[in-house]
Design an enzyme around this catalytic site. Sequence first.
Site, mmCIF file in Angstrom:
data_model
loop_
_atom_site.group_PDB
_atom_site.id
_atom_site.type_symbol
_atom_site.label_atom_id
_atom_site.label_comp_id
_atom_site.label_asym_id
_atom_site.label_seq_id
_atom_site.Cartn_x
_atom_site.Cartn_y
_atom_site.Cartn_z
ATOM 1 N N ASN A 6 26.680 13.957 56.580
ATOM 2 C CA ASN A 6 26.446 13.782 58.013
ATOM 3 C C ASN A 6 25.313 12.781 58.198
ATOM 4 O OD1 ASN A 6 26.009 13.999 60.749
ATOM 5 N ND2 ASN A 6 24.887 15.939 60.597
ATOM 6 N N TRP A 7 25.676 11.600 58.667
ATOM 7 C CA TRP A 7 24.670 10.526 58.792
ATOM 8 C C TRP A 7 23.797 10.689 60.024
ATOM 9 C CZ3 TRP A 7 27.841 5.415 57.597
ATOM 10 C CH2 TRP A 7 28.294 5.474 56.260
ATOM 11 N N LYS A 8 24.121 11.616 60.895
ATOM 12 C CA LYS A 8 23.383 11.775 62.162
ATOM 13 C C LYS A 8 23.299 10.409 62.860
ATOM 14 C CE LYS A 8 20.853 15.424 59.866
ATOM 15 N NZ LYS A 8 20.312 16.707 60.272
ATOM 16 N N HIS A 92 27.743 20.973 65.671
ATOM 17 C CA HIS A 92 26.534 20.871 64.832
ATOM 18 C C HIS A 92 25.343 21.470 65.586
ATOM 19 C CE1 HIS A 92 23.205 19.131 62.601
ATOM 20 N NE2 HIS A 92 24.047 18.991 61.601
ATOM 21 N N GLU A 94 22.438 20.502 66.004
ATOM 22 C CA GLU A 94 21.696 19.544 66.836
ATOM 23 C C GLU A 94 22.403 19.325 68.175
ATOM 24 O OE1 GLU A 94 21.343 16.481 63.851
ATOM 25 O OE2 GLU A 94 20.048 17.815 62.693
ATOM 26 N N GLU A 164 25.526 26.581 58.472
ATOM 27 C CA GLU A 164 24.281 25.823 58.437
ATOM 28 C C GLU A 164 23.181 26.600 59.151
ATOM 29 O OE1 GLU A 164 25.083 21.372 57.817
ATOM 30 O OE2 GLU A 164 25.173 21.736 59.941
ATOM 31 N N GLY A 170 17.283 19.969 57.767
ATOM 32 C CA GLY A 170 16.254 18.934 57.856
ATOM 33 C C GLY A 170 14.846 19.441 57.601
ATOM 34 N N SER A 210 19.471 21.267 53.941
ATOM 35 C CA SER A 210 18.598 20.787 52.877
ATOM 36 C C SER A 210 19.226 20.818 51.487
ATOM 37 C CB SER A 210 17.267 21.562 52.885
ATOM 38 O OG SER A 210 16.588 21.341 54.121
ATOM 39 N N GLY A 231 22.960 16.366 55.101
ATOM 40 C CA GLY A 231 22.375 15.446 56.074
ATOM 41 C C GLY A 231 21.521 14.407 55.377
ATOM 42 N N GLY A 232 20.230 14.673 55.332
ATOM 43 C CA GLY A 232 19.258 13.704 54.803
ATOM 44 C C GLY A 232 19.651 13.089 53.465
HETATM 45 C C1 PEP Z 1 23.100 18.456 58.556
HETATM 46 O O1 PEP Z 1 22.787 17.488 59.228
HETATM 47 O O2 PEP Z 1 24.175 19.044 58.766
HETATM 48 C C2 PEP Z 1 22.183 18.918 57.502
HETATM 49 C C3 PEP Z 1 22.503 19.980 56.812
HETATM 50 O O3 PEP Z 1 21.025 18.203 57.338
HETATM 51 P P1 PEP Z 1 20.009 18.290 56.071
HETATM 52 O O4 PEP Z 1 20.870 18.206 54.818
HETATM 53 O O5 PEP Z 1 19.124 17.111 56.221
HETATM 54 O O6 PEP Z 1 19.303 19.594 56.139
#
Ligand code: PEP
Length: 252
Positions: A6-8, A92, A94, A164, A170, A210, A231-232
């Site tokens: 997930n590039w956000k 998601h 966010e 999640e 994040g 994470s 994500g990150g």
């Molecule tokens: C996400 O954006 O779905 C996510 C899990 O982010 P991260 O891996 O950065 O926690």
Amino acid sequence: VLIAGNWKMYKGPEETVSFCAALAARLADVEGVDVAVCPPFTSLAEAVRLLDGTNVAVYAQNAHWEREGAFTGEVSPTMVAEVGADGAVIGHSERRQHFCETDETVAKRIRCVLDSDLRVIACLGETEEEREQELTEAVLSRQADAVIGAVDQDAAERLTIAYEPVWAIGTGKNATPKQAQDAHAFLRGLLVDRYDRATAGAVRLVYGGSVKPENAAELLSQDDVDGALVGGASLELESFAAICETAAGIRS
Ligand code: PEP
């Protein structure tokens, strides 16, 4: 196993071209794992173009519940399908936190995405406060009811649920493998109640929060963890590829 990045709100079209070219080359020999990237809308077409014919799928990060209409700022599943993407991420945390997404809008979006012959990664998870108050199962149950209530048995093979926990997204603080497995086993039970056994087993339950190369192996080796939403760590080629390779190693 599915590893989705997930590039956000990162990577415009130009960066998408160079990243996808490098990713396709890097993963060309990696087998036994389904990989996906989820770019922002304006980068979807480039991602589809660069990854066409590779083993990497492309998902949008959201999609509306109507095919067209007076919904300024929204993008419909039909439009996502038209650029050649494979599916969409819906719900998601966010989106739920910052954009007023509710279980009801999540369910509506999922229905329209599946009706457009796309796949869906539906996200859910409890906040830190909810976990502390021992409300995790109640929250997961409420969110999952909305998701699976929107998915008929014959569309369920196109459903992936991403567990999640909000406190893990994040933050660098991932769920322990046991916390992830417990939540996934609980969700699997809800799927068994809703679908026949084969279908319930076929719905992919991926963990997000994470995930990094250092913790991927222990999370992905849990029985009910069928992949990861990253994500990150999906923004850097080396860390994302390392997680994909770890997944391939575990399942092969
Ligand atoms: C996400 O954006 O779905 C996510 C899990 O982010 P991260 O891996 O950065 O926690």
